[in-house]
Design an enzyme around this catalytic site. Sequence first.
Site, PDB file in Angstrom:
ATOM      1  N   CYS A   1      54.113  66.038  13.896  1.00 32.06           N
ATOM      2  CA  CYS A   1      53.788  67.375  13.374  1.00 32.06           C
ATOM      3  C   CYS A   1      52.309  67.686  13.641  1.00 32.06           C
ATOM      4  O   CYS A   1      51.413  66.939  13.224  1.00 32.06           O
ATOM      5  CB  CYS A   1      54.088  67.417  11.874  1.00 32.06           C
ATOM      6  SG  CYS A   1      53.445  68.896  11.080  1.00 32.06           S
TER       7      CYS A   1
ATOM      8  N   CYS B   1      50.216  67.967  10.389  1.00 26.95           N
ATOM      9  CA  CYS B   1      49.959  66.641   9.797  1.00 26.95           C
ATOM     10  C   CYS B   1      48.860  65.930  10.586  1.00 26.95           C
ATOM     11  O   CYS B   1      47.982  65.283  10.001  1.00 26.95           O
ATOM     12  CB  CYS B   1      51.225  65.781   9.815  1.00 26.95           C
ATOM     13  SG  CYS B   1      52.406  66.184   8.505  1.00 26.95           S
TER      14      CYS B   1
ATOM     15  N   ASN C   1      55.207  82.487   7.547  1.00 27.89           N
ATOM     16  CA  ASN C   1      56.451  82.614   8.303  1.00 27.89           C
ATOM     17  C   ASN C   1      57.350  81.432   7.966  1.00 27.89           C
ATOM     18  O   ASN C   1      56.907  80.286   7.965  1.00 27.89           O
ATOM     19  CB  ASN C   1      56.150  82.640   9.804  1.00 27.89           C
ATOM     20  CG  ASN C   1      55.370  83.878  10.199  1.00 27.89           C
ATOM     21  OD1 ASN C   1      55.638  84.966   9.690  1.00 27.89           O
ATOM     22  ND2 ASN C   1      54.395  83.725  11.086  1.00 27.89           N
TER      23      ASN C   1
ATOM     24  N   GLY D   1      59.763  83.793  13.036  1.00 23.13           N
ATOM     25  CA  GLY D   1      58.895  83.355  14.137  1.00 23.13           C
ATOM     26  C   GLY D   1      58.030  82.162  13.791  1.00 23.13           C
ATOM     27  O   GLY D   1      56.965  81.970  14.387  1.00 23.13           O
TER      28      GLY D   1
ATOM     29  N   HIS E   1      52.535  76.670   5.955  1.00 27.01           N
ATOM     30  CA  HIS E   1      51.164  77.159   6.103  1.00 27.01           C
ATOM     31  C   HIS E   1      51.098  78.620   5.708  1.00 27.01           C
ATOM     32  O   HIS E   1      52.073  79.362   5.836  1.00 27.01           O
ATOM     33  CB  HIS E   1      50.645  76.967   7.529  1.00 27.01           C
ATOM     34  CG  HIS E   1      51.518  77.560   8.600  1.00 27.01           C
ATOM     35  ND1 HIS E   1      52.657  76.932   9.057  1.00 27.01           N
ATOM     36  CD2 HIS E   1      51.418  78.717   9.297  1.00 27.01           C
ATOM     37  CE1 HIS E   1      53.217  77.681   9.995  1.00 27.01           C
ATOM     38  NE2 HIS E   1      52.500  78.772  10.162  1.00 27.01           N
TER      39      HIS E   1
ATOM     40  N   HIS F   1      48.850  81.999   6.470  1.00 28.89           N
ATOM     41  CA  HIS F   1      47.830  82.665   7.281  1.00 28.89           C
ATOM     42  C   HIS F   1      46.994  83.532   6.340  1.00 28.89           C
ATOM     43  O   HIS F   1      47.548  84.278   5.522  1.00 28.89           O
ATOM     44  CB  HIS F   1      48.472  83.603   8.306  1.00 28.89           C
ATOM     45  CG  HIS F   1      49.341  82.931   9.328  1.00 28.89           C
ATOM     46  ND1 HIS F   1      48.920  82.672  10.612  1.00 28.89           N
ATOM     47  CD2 HIS F   1      50.613  82.484   9.264  1.00 28.89           C
ATOM     48  CE1 HIS F   1      49.904  82.100  11.293  1.00 28.89           C
ATOM     49  NE2 HIS F   1      50.950  81.976  10.500  1.00 28.89           N
TER      50      HIS F   1
HETATM   51  P1  5GP Z   1      53.452  80.325  12.772  1.00 36.43           P
HETATM   52  O1  5GP Z   1      53.855  81.139  13.971  1.00 36.43           O
HETATM   53  O2  5GP Z   1      54.225  79.014  12.702  1.00 36.43           O
HETATM   54  O3  5GP Z   1      53.457  81.077  11.486  1.00 36.43           O
HETATM   55  O4  5GP Z   1      51.931  79.992  12.991  1.00 36.43           O
HETATM   56  C1  5GP Z   1      51.424  78.860  13.605  1.00 36.43           C
HETATM   57  C2  5GP Z   1      49.969  79.137  13.860  1.00 36.43           C
HETATM   58  O5  5GP Z   1      49.340  77.913  14.182  1.00 36.43           O
HETATM   59  C3  5GP Z   1      49.712  80.085  15.039  1.00 36.43           C
HETATM   60  O6  5GP Z   1      48.961  81.203  14.582  1.00 36.43           O
HETATM   61  C4  5GP Z   1      48.934  79.230  16.036  1.00 36.43           C
HETATM   62  O7  5GP Z   1      47.923  79.949  16.714  1.00 36.43           O
HETATM   63  C5  5GP Z   1      48.367  78.124  15.153  1.00 36.43           C
HETATM   64  N1  5GP Z   1      48.184  76.852  15.842  1.00 36.43           N
HETATM   65  C6  5GP Z   1      49.119  76.192  16.598  1.00 36.43           C
HETATM   66  N2  5GP Z   1      48.611  75.034  17.055  1.00 36.43           N
HETATM   67  C7  5GP Z   1      47.334  74.956  16.574  1.00 36.43           C
HETATM   68  C8  5GP Z   1      46.294  73.986  16.717  1.00 36.43           C
HETATM   69  O8  5GP Z   1      46.442  72.948  17.370  1.00 36.43           O
HETATM   70  N3  5GP Z   1      45.124  74.244  16.084  1.00 36.43           N
HETATM   71  C9  5GP Z   1      44.919  75.389  15.354  1.00 36.43           C
HETATM   72  N4  5GP Z   1      43.729  75.546  14.784  1.00 36.43           N
HETATM   73  N5  5GP Z   1      45.878  76.318  15.196  1.00 36.43           N
HETATM   74  C10 5GP Z   1      47.065  76.111  15.800  1.00 36.43           C
HETATM   75 ZN    ZN Z   2      53.421  68.191   8.910  1.00 38.56          ZN
END
Ligand code: 5GP
Ligand code: ZN
Length: 120
Positions: free
Chosen positions: A10, A13, A92, A98, A105, A107
């Site tokens: 992950c 993680c 999300n 998405g 998490h 945002h």
């Molecule tokens: P989701 O689409 O799952 O709600 O959001 C995942 C978020 O994680 C995205 O906005 C993406 O830009 C961010 N993200 C994905 N991989 C990484 C990473 O390795 N480092 C950071 N800082 N953000 C990440």
């Molecule tokens: Zn995790």
Amino acid sequence: MAETEKKADCIFCRIVAGEIPSTKVFEDEVSYAFRDINPQAPTHILIVPKTHIESCAVLGEENEALVGKIFSNIAKIAKEEKLSGGFRVISNSGDDAGQTVHHLHFHILGGKEMGEGLVP
Ligand code: 5GP
Ligand code: ZN
């Protein structure tokens, strides 16, 4: 069980464990906040629990204290980031929403006017 200590494959993680670098914004005993790698607003921060939880969909009573703490931390972060004009919190959950990283998490988005619509 919604919550496990750490999932080896992950990304979040691994960020919490310091195995993948991130720009830390805030940390306490249960959560870690860092800047999104692909910001969608001038301020775009992610706050995650340090333990692995898939998404909002699996939360239960056992996670209530943790989620409450995360939200009070969000208020602290917004203040520190000077988001006095307002900010948006999004989580999300699952494919239709998405969700791309399957570790809970939130945002925190701010620094610009975002309008009233939630869904593009
Ligand atoms: P989701 O689409 O799952 O709600 O959001 C995942 C978020 O994680 C995205 O906005 C993406 O830009 C961010 N993200 C994905 N991989 C990484 C990473 O390795 N480092 C950071 N800082 N953000 C990440
Ligand atoms: Zn995790």
